[in-house]
Motif scaffolding. Sequence first.
Motif, PDB file in Angstrom:
ATOM      1  N   GLU A  50      43.143 -50.708 101.289  1.00 41.13           N
ATOM      2  CA  GLU A  50      43.693 -52.072 101.204  1.00 41.13           C
ATOM      3  C   GLU A  50      44.474 -52.291  99.905  1.00 41.13           C
ATOM      4  O   GLU A  50      45.313 -53.184  99.823  1.00 41.13           O
ATOM      5  CB  GLU A  50      42.591 -53.122 101.381  1.00 41.13           C
ATOM      6  CG  GLU A  50      41.404 -53.018 100.443  1.00 41.13           C
ATOM      7  CD  GLU A  50      40.425 -51.905 100.815  1.00 41.13           C
ATOM      8  OE1 GLU A  50      40.667 -51.190 101.801  1.00 41.13           O
ATOM      9  OE2 GLU A  50      39.436 -51.723 100.092  1.00 41.13           O
ATOM     10  N   ASP A  51      44.215 -51.436  98.906  1.00 38.58           N
ATOM     11  CA  ASP A  51      44.992 -51.508  97.656  1.00 38.58           C
ATOM     12  C   ASP A  51      46.106 -50.450  97.679  1.00 38.58           C
ATOM     13  O   ASP A  51      46.402 -49.805  96.672  1.00 38.58           O
ATOM     14  CB  ASP A  51      44.092 -51.298  96.437  1.00 38.58           C
ATOM     15  CG  ASP A  51      43.327 -49.969  96.505  1.00 38.58           C
ATOM     16  OD1 ASP A  51      43.436 -49.264  97.534  1.00 38.58           O
ATOM     17  OD2 ASP A  51      42.633 -49.630  95.534  1.00 38.58           O
ATOM     18  N   ASP A  79      40.847 -46.060  89.659  1.00 41.44           N
ATOM     19  CA  ASP A  79      40.802 -47.180  88.715  1.00 41.44           C
ATOM     20  C   ASP A  79      41.052 -46.703  87.283  1.00 41.44           C
ATOM     21  O   ASP A  79      41.676 -47.406  86.498  1.00 41.44           O
ATOM     22  CB  ASP A  79      39.461 -47.914  88.827  1.00 41.44           C
ATOM     23  CG  ASP A  79      39.331 -48.575  90.189  1.00 41.44           C
ATOM     24  OD1 ASP A  79      40.364 -49.039  90.718  1.00 41.44           O
ATOM     25  OD2 ASP A  79      38.215 -48.587  90.752  1.00 41.44           O
TER      26      ASP A  79
END
Lengths: 95, 551
Positions: B493-494, B533
């Motif tokens: 989704e990112d 991340d």
Amino acid sequence: MPRRVITANRLIDGVVVWRDAAGRWREEIDRAAASDDDKTVARLLSGARTDEAAGVVIGPYEVEVEVEQNTASRRFLPTHLRERIRAGGPTVALH
Amino acid sequence: MYAYDTLDRTFVAQRTAQFREQVRRRLANELSEDEFKPLRLRNGLYLQLHAYMLRVAIPYGLVSADQLRALARIARRYDRGYGHFTTRQNIQFNWISLKDAPDILNDLAAVEMHAVQTSGNCIRNITTDQFAGVAADEIEDPRPWAEIIRQWSTNHPEFSFLPRKFKVAVTGSASDRSAMRVHDIGVRLVRGIDGAIGFEIWVGGGLGRTPMIAQLLRGFLPKEHLLGYLEAVLRVYNVEGRRDNLYKSRIKILVSTLGIERFRDLVEAEWTLTSGPGLRLETAGIARMQSHFRAPPYADMPGRSREFEAKRLEDSAFARWAKANLFPHKQPGYAAVTISLKPIGGVPGDLTAAQMDAVASLADAYSLGEIRVTHRQNLVLAHVPQDRLHDLWRALDALDLATPNLSRATDIIACPGMDYCGLATARSIPVAQRLSERLAALDEQYDLDQLSINISGCVNSCSHHHVGHIGILGLEKGGAESYQVTLGGSSAEDAAVGRIIGPGFGAEDVVDAVETILITYLGQREDSERFLDTVRRVGQDPFRRALYKQP
Ligand code: SF4
């Protein structure tokens, strides 16, 4: 000029084949007819194209090879990796 | 599961018979290769390096145990005893003879399968979330919608000669496990402001030479309009998409050239023509389709199985597998199990005929006779009672199918690359194998989970390398294999396209390079921060310095 052989895929099963001096299609590259003479290669290719038109093989073309010759045998090694894999099969185990 | 009706059966039988005749004419040389090639591609038959390759459609990755057994028979009888699962949730056989292809299609038709629209400039296999129908975070099961789109797009006369191939993914969850935003169209079930369920429509995603992430075309589409709206999108693309340049022919180029607003205007204008009753889905029809995918008869069980918890404590190997390869099930007492097709040092996505038969039997015994193929080239048994997980794990382990590495460093996605594929510029599989062997120890020591490494053997990007957290693209440079590395991609989704880190690496060095990247990550990560991340937080510089020995 570098040495070249003629290859194609056989229509009926897609198997990689190499054209020999008698105009037969062989599964082993070492049996192929090789030449460094442009005219000879053109003649081999033209015979291959006739076979293509007759529905024997698909997409014939020239492949550059190096020759490893010793007293017992003569081996062809394509200079390009793609053709080495076509000649020798996948480089990974098939299970 | 959806079962064929008369219409499906007749269509597949007709296509199979037509193809038999086409093959006969080709072998009798009544058709030239130029005439025959588009016909064989319409039936999923490619000519690759060593033989023909048949790509069999597995609609939205769902296959029954009987169908898997049929695939095993095909692998054994007509191939060399194995098949390869792809990122399109399909299966490919690598060693097919043209003369056998009609018989294979016959065998497939007998179990309601085919190879139609697995190639060519048409709408390809519809893909979806492998946990569809069982995911706890799901708004609604996407499979009935995938099947509705499949039926509409099969043999659609207007969309059989699009400017280029066209891929659609459907998901029913907020967590995107279907890589929806790298598809030409992404469809996501969402809840509207009034609580009604409808669709978000995304458009213009795709990888290849020009990777792009899909943009939001419509925030909410009532269910009844799904096909009318998709038809409008396809019509605009069919008319406006470029046919003069292969590299600019995908819908992503059209959308980015026109801009999403202008594209939307064109679609909405077209939609006024297609939103009439003709394509409007009726409630009864939707319900009928949903009935094919109704939840199976689950047993009533407590949410936590004491048996499962006890075995986890007793058996550390089982505990490790359970931690990595289980997914929470919406039904108390059940789990969805991922069978990793990434044994350490193995060929990603490959399964032997014997393993196919064995998985089919396990699906019968443990998971209601159903198997799913994931776009990460693994398999899923979606309905396993937790009480029985330990038994299942032991059976999988005996088949070398219990590698506990789902979404970890060694769960590598790789295309066939130059070992099989006629379009490849470099090999993928040997790189995946060497990486897997090297990273297994690093993973064991440092817990490298939530990591996606994707390797493609050419710019066609079948392994989605652009959206791998670490992407590897095999190219040819000066006659040698060279591997370009990207960092920071994501297909979830990112979604994001990874950035090239610097000059490529030779075949000998690429494994070291990836290891260096991961060691750099371990030095930079904060707490249990995932790789993606860390890259997003610290940027590319620390990795570049480590890789290219820059100060
Ligand atoms: S990415 Fe390239 S090499 Fe890999 S399967 Fe696709 S076309 Fe072939």
